[in-house]
Design an enzyme around this catalytic site. Structure first.
Site, PDB file in Angstrom:
ATOM      1  N   LYS A   1      52.505  21.935  39.951  1.00  0.00           N
ATOM      2  CA  LYS A   1      53.351  23.112  40.133  1.00  0.00           C
ATOM      3  C   LYS A   1      54.494  22.749  41.080  1.00  0.00           C
ATOM      4  O   LYS A   1      54.273  22.216  42.155  1.00  0.00           O
ATOM      5  CB  LYS A   1      52.523  24.271  40.692  1.00  0.00           C
ATOM      6  CG  LYS A   1      53.261  25.596  40.721  1.00  0.00           C
ATOM      7  CD  LYS A   1      52.333  26.753  41.083  1.00  0.00           C
ATOM      8  CE  LYS A   1      53.085  28.076  41.040  1.00  0.00           C
ATOM      9  NZ  LYS A   1      52.221  29.223  41.352  1.00  0.00           N
TER      10      LYS A   1
ATOM     11  N   GLU B   1      40.683  41.693  37.291  1.00  0.00           N
ATOM     12  CA  GLU B   1      40.655  42.966  38.001  1.00  0.00           C
ATOM     13  C   GLU B   1      39.432  43.806  37.648  1.00  0.00           C
ATOM     14  O   GLU B   1      38.898  44.526  38.504  1.00  0.00           O
ATOM     15  CB  GLU B   1      41.934  43.753  37.704  1.00  0.00           C
ATOM     16  CG  GLU B   1      43.192  43.166  38.312  1.00  0.00           C
ATOM     17  CD  GLU B   1      43.797  42.035  37.497  1.00  0.00           C
ATOM     18  OE1 GLU B   1      44.780  41.416  37.962  1.00  0.00           O
ATOM     19  OE2 GLU B   1      43.275  41.761  36.378  1.00  0.00           O
TER      20      GLU B   1
ATOM     21  N   ARG C   1      44.437  47.538  34.448  1.00  0.00           N
ATOM     22  CA  ARG C   1      43.538  46.725  33.631  1.00  0.00           C
ATOM     23  C   ARG C   1      42.070  47.037  33.914  1.00  0.00           C
ATOM     24  O   ARG C   1      41.193  46.634  33.166  1.00  0.00           O
ATOM     25  CB  ARG C   1      43.811  45.237  33.884  1.00  0.00           C
ATOM     26  CG  ARG C   1      45.289  44.881  33.844  1.00  0.00           C
ATOM     27  CD  ARG C   1      45.530  43.404  34.038  1.00  0.00           C
ATOM     28  NE  ARG C   1      45.390  42.700  32.775  1.00  0.00           N
ATOM     29  CZ  ARG C   1      45.508  41.385  32.634  1.00  0.00           C
ATOM     30  NH1 ARG C   1      45.764  40.635  33.688  1.00  0.00           N
ATOM     31  NH2 ARG C   1      45.386  40.820  31.468  1.00  0.00           N
TER      32      ARG C   1
END
Length: 646
Positions: free
Chosen positions: A289, A383, A411
């Protein structure tokens, strides 16, 4: 010093992916580096999601080189990693407008480009969408490929595994999942999957197995046909013996990898291999990354999403303050005040457990992770699990605080209802980014939480007028002994003095913060400050005297205060940083109707109308939907003038 931007006729002529398909591998390597440099230049000026796209540069180039996009479908999970994808699909000249009003979206949008096969701002959706598309194409055009590109952090989402399970059961051909494994989502990854992917590269058992397989081939014990079934011995042995291979092949996928996601020749060979398979394939790519920009490689969390920065120095730019001015102190963010308050409370009460779903830095809980690691839990991008896990903690006497963005809590709606509220469990939902959030756009606006929570029994919903009141609301919620939600916005507070002592607020009680005679504004949350600003201008410029109520609670409403105040005024307005449909204003109107209050006129509601809010600044979004200070003043002054004339 960072390398200067490179340009060439080759990249300048690269308008669409067709150009990539004409290049040799060595030319593709040069183009990838040039695209990376251009991305650094662009985002240093515009800001935006940064480190993830840098890390996915070679993957993007390889995919558009090998697949006939947009006829073949590329489905990017989330969109953080797709800036280079935008650049090579006809949007290079507009990258400077990214995440600004009427500019390019920071995520994928089907209406923005035919190359954006599926819109995405939330994690874990790509494989499900890919399975649906590929299954549909079986009936329409079976020769087309569908490729989902998902980050390893997104793979902690339960939805991703549901999709893998279904894809394997269907045995879909020409379905490829590219796992972009950089050991991170926004923050560091957590859980067994992170360990599993790491082991694929470092595990001694896997390495010994690969060496043994090569040895057996060289000694003649492994037939050449079997050994050469893959392009490279490394791919073959890793596919047979690595732990991820066992996992994904159990789902019915052919596993290829791990492959260096920055090695274009290796990446292209792996993807060509994947195209030849007759079952679903997962290509495991290891990436870095922030690849190619040293500050982002060193701190990919800080450089995940950035404001404009100095490329050469690797420093974020700040507003210039005149030398002779007294620079105001930086205002504290609501997120920061929440985190500091929760740490203070958790030190005094060991029952408090903070929960984040892969967003410790975004929710401010990264500081609590460092200071109170035993009382902070990151469950990964899931979640639903976060909420039910919190319910389980509450069952055993703990006081969980689930810090989740408003848009992401959507969600877990069923878990809020079924696992928390029905059982009246003392779970506190710290709803960050409540209200419009600015440049992230439609997928991230937190403008539905009051509506989707207000209909659920047993839950208390509150929002503070400022950062000091946030502290007291958090304390109230945690000590309430029942489900509670505290919503607060993205951005900074107003710089009020913070009370040193936390106190319990009276549930369902609002307050009058300004007294007037001509009009009434009932406001919910930090947008109370907008109401106060409007009231000040109305008094100064229009001789309109306005009462402002800080409602504090959307559920339960302060029915006593509303019953007393609503009938007094010829003009009543509600104000909220939330959708009008089902929101706070709707609650006030419903109460007034059901209570049979004798009002002098209709209640005018100010908030987000029935449309998704596009990316722009928060101030622009308020103005777009007509609930900024200027719009309030214009309406109330005009309505009051007409009443006086009448």
């Amino acid at each position: 010093m960072m390398p200067a931007r490179m340009t060439s006729k080759r990249i300048d002529s690269l308008k669409l992916p067709e150009g990539l398909r004409q290049l040799s591998v060595s030319e593709l390597e040069s183009v990838a580096q040039e695209l990376r440099n251009e991305l650094i230049d662009t985002v240093s000026e515009s800001g935006g999601h940064f480190a993830s796209s840098l890390g996915a540069t070679e993957i993007t180039v390889a995919l558009h080189h090998l697949f006939n996009t947009p006829n073949d479908r590329l489905i990017w999970d989330v969109g953080h990693q797709a800036y280079v994808h935008k650049m090579v699909t006809g949007r290079r000249d507009r990258m400077g407008s990214i995440r600004t009003n009427k500019g390019l979206s920071g995520f994928l949008k089907r209406c923005e480009s035919d190359y954006d096969a599926f819109g995405a701002g939330h994690a874990g959706t790509s494989i499900s969408a890919a399975v649906g598309m590929r299954h549909a194409l079986d009936k329409i055009d079976p020769e087309r490929f569908v490729v989902a590109i998902i980050g390893d952090g997104s793979l902690t989402s339960g939805m991703a595994f549901e999709a893998l399970n279904h894809a394997g059961d269907l045995g879909l051909k020409r379905l490829i999942v590219v796992l972009n494994d950089n050991e991170m989502s926004i923050s560091q990854n957590v859980g067994a999957l992170s360990w599993l992917f790491s082991r694929a590269m470092t595990g001694e058992t896997s390495s010994r197995a690969r060496d043994k397989f090569k040895s057996l081939y060289k000694r003649g014990y492994v037939p050449e046909l079997l050994y050469k079934a893959m392009d490279r011995a490394e791919e073959a042995t890793q596919g047979f013996f690595s732990s991820p291979a066992m996992l994904f092949e159990a789902f019915g996928f052919r596993y290829i990898g791990p492959v260096d996601g920055h090695d274009l020749p290796a990446l292209i060979r792996a993807l060509e291999n994947a195209k030849r398979q007759d079952i679903p394939v997962l290509v495991h790519c290891r990436t870095v990354k922030g690849k190619g920009y040293e500050p982002a490689e060193e701190d990919p969390i800080l450089w995940h999403g950035v404001v404009p920065f100095d490329r050469q120095r690797g420093e974020f730019r700040s507003a210039t303050v005149p030398a002779n001015s007294h620079a105001p102190k930086k205002l504290p963010s609501y997120t920061g005040v929440f985190a500091e308050t929760l740490i203070e409370m958790a030190r005094a009460d060991k029952r408090i457990i903070a929960i984040t779903a892969a967003m410790p830095s975004g929710t401010g809980l990264d500081k609590m992770q460092k200071e109170l690691p035993e009382q902070t839990v990151d469950v990964g991008i899931c979640e639903q699990h976060a909420v039910t896990y919190a319910a389980g903690l509450a069952c055993e006497g703990l006081r969980p605080v689930a810090a989740i963005y408003s848009t992401f809590l959507q969600r877990a709606y069923d878990q809020v209802v079924h696992d928390v509220c029905i059982q009246k469990l003392p779970v506190t939902f710290a709803i960050d980014r409540g209200g419009v959030v600015g440049n992230d756009g439609e997928t991230h606006q937190g403008v539905f939480d009051v509506a989707y929570l207000r209909t659920v029994p047993n839950i208390t919903i509150m929002s503070p007028k400022d950062e000091n009141e946030l502290r007291h609301m958090l304390f109230t919620a945690v000590n309430l002994g029942s489900p509670a939600a505290v919503r607060y916005p993205r951005g900074n507070g107003i710089g009020v003095q913070l009370d040193p002592q936390l106190k319990q607020l009276a549930v369902g009680k609002g307050e009058i913060v300004r007294q007037g005679d001509d009009a009434l504004i009932v406001a919910f949350g930090p947008i109370v400050q907008t109401a106060l600003q409007a009231a000040e201008i109305l008094a100064r410029d229009h001789q309109v005297s306005t009462t402002v109520i800080n409602a504090r609670f959307a559920k339960p409403l302060d029915t006593e205060l509303l019953s007393a105040e609503l009938p007094k005024y010829g003009l009543v307005c509600t104000l909220e940083d939330h959708a009008l449909s089902g929101g706070f204003g709707s609650a006030v109107v419903e109460f007034a109707n059901d209570a049979g209050l004798a009002l002098k006129g209709p209640i005018k509601r100010f908030g987000v109308d029935d449309s998704f809010v596009p990316h722009a600044s928060q101030a622009e979004q308020h103005a777009l939907h007509g609930y900024d200070t200027k719009s309030l003043v214009a309406f109330i002054s005009s309505a009051t003038r007409l009443r006086r004339v009448a």
